[in-house]
Design a protein around this motif. Structure first.
Motif, mmCIF file in Angstrom:
data_model
loop_
_atom_site.group_PDB
_atom_site.id
_atom_site.type_symbol
_atom_site.label_atom_id
_atom_site.label_comp_id
_atom_site.label_asym_id
_atom_site.label_seq_id
_atom_site.Cartn_x
_atom_site.Cartn_y
_atom_site.Cartn_z
ATOM 1 N N ALA A 1 11.559 9.063 27.427
ATOM 2 C CA ALA A 1 11.950 8.620 26.088
ATOM 3 C C ALA A 1 11.200 7.353 25.691
ATOM 4 O O ALA A 1 11.703 6.552 24.934
ATOM 5 C CB ALA A 1 13.457 8.367 26.068
ATOM 6 N N SER A 2 10.002 7.169 26.159
ATOM 7 C CA SER A 2 9.288 5.901 26.062
ATOM 8 C C SER A 2 9.212 5.324 24.650
ATOM 9 O O SER A 2 9.052 6.044 23.676
ATOM 10 C CB SER A 2 7.867 6.085 26.598
ATOM 11 N N ILE A 3 9.347 4.002 24.595
ATOM 12 C CA ILE A 3 9.170 3.291 23.334
ATOM 13 C C ILE A 3 7.673 3.223 23.061
ATOM 14 O O ILE A 3 6.893 2.801 23.913
ATOM 15 C CB ILE A 3 9.750 1.859 23.420
ATOM 16 N N GLN A 4 7.281 3.654 21.876
ATOM 17 C CA GLN A 4 5.865 3.671 21.532
ATOM 18 C C GLN A 4 5.624 2.806 20.307
ATOM 19 O O GLN A 4 6.122 3.106 19.225
ATOM 20 C CB GLN A 4 5.399 5.100 21.264
ATOM 21 N N VAL B 1 9.252 6.441 14.439
ATOM 22 C CA VAL B 1 8.965 6.498 15.874
ATOM 23 C C VAL B 1 9.583 5.297 16.580
ATOM 24 O O VAL B 1 10.201 5.433 17.642
ATOM 25 C CB VAL B 1 7.440 6.568 16.131
ATOM 26 N N SER C 1 12.565 6.050 19.170
ATOM 27 C CA SER C 1 12.251 5.821 20.586
ATOM 28 C C SER C 1 13.094 4.689 21.158
ATOM 29 O O SER C 1 13.532 4.759 22.306
ATOM 30 C CB SER C 1 10.755 5.575 20.791
ATOM 31 N N SER D 1 16.515 6.223 21.751
ATOM 32 C CA SER D 1 16.546 7.176 22.862
ATOM 33 C C SER D 1 16.409 6.480 24.214
ATOM 34 O O SER D 1 17.096 6.829 25.173
ATOM 35 C CB SER D 1 15.470 8.252 22.696
#
Length: 194
Positions: A141-144, A169, A173, A176
């Motif tokens: 669920a990486s923060i981008q 996004v 993110s 999540s």
């Protein structure tokens, strides 16, 4: 039951269903087409993974990973307490997080694998530790900050401004990852008691 068994079962069931419904020829063509696309995707992914693995090794030798590690240490030491005592682990986790922040999921994979190996319990190597589970959650669920892969796909599909999705996004993110880490911590405590 492992994933190989599950996927083999899916393939066998779909092959039997295609034969039973008289669509065996179409299924064979689809299987062969899928195999070709699988090889194409593997070759396409191999280049970026090799490139970013090399860049990661170069960053480690030049000492950049130590600097990045110090920057992320306050956050990572709370999520991964083992990283306080293991400098190599802290560097791998920091490199993994950096690659994910830049939307380079394929580049994050080699560093994530190195970190998982360092997080592995030597007494019970077949059981995932709580920290390993948290790393999987963070990668999934990486923060981008810059979703470069998604932007490239959108650009290839003809989007006029592929980065106009940035606010969505960032919010999705962040939500999540937060929800995933909270659940990982809660489930870790529940199963440790049980």
């Amino acid at each position: 039951m492992d994933f190989n068994t599950i996927w083999t079962g899916f393939i066998l069931i779909s092959a039997l269903c295609s034969l039973a419904t008289g669509h065996g020829q179409q299924a064979t063509a689809a299987f062969l087409d899928g195999a070709v696309k699988g090889v194409e995707i593997t070759i396409a992914m191999a280049g970026p993974i090799c490139l970013w693995s090399g860049i990661g090794a170069l960053m480690r030798k030049l000492g950049f990973l130590k600097t990045i590690s110090k920057l992320f240490q306050p956050l990572l030491s709370r999520i991964f307490p083992s990283s306080r005592a293991d400098e190599e682990l802290a560097q791998d986790l920091s490199a993994n997080l950096s690659a994910n922040l830049l939307g380079l999921g394929n580049a994050a994979t080699p560093m994530g694998i190195r970190a998982v190996r360092r997080l592995q319990d030597t007494q019970n190597p077949k059981i995932a530790t709580d920290e390993m589970c948290r790393l999987v959650v963070m990668n999934t669920a990486s923060i981008q900050l810059l979703p470069t892969t998604v932007a490239a796909v959108r650009s290839g599909a003809g989007a006029s401004s592929p980065f106009d999705i940035l606010p969505c996004v960032w919010i999705s993110s962040l939500c999540s990852v937060s929800a995933g880490l909270i659940m990982a911590f809660l489930l870790g405590r529940i199963f440790r008691r049980g």
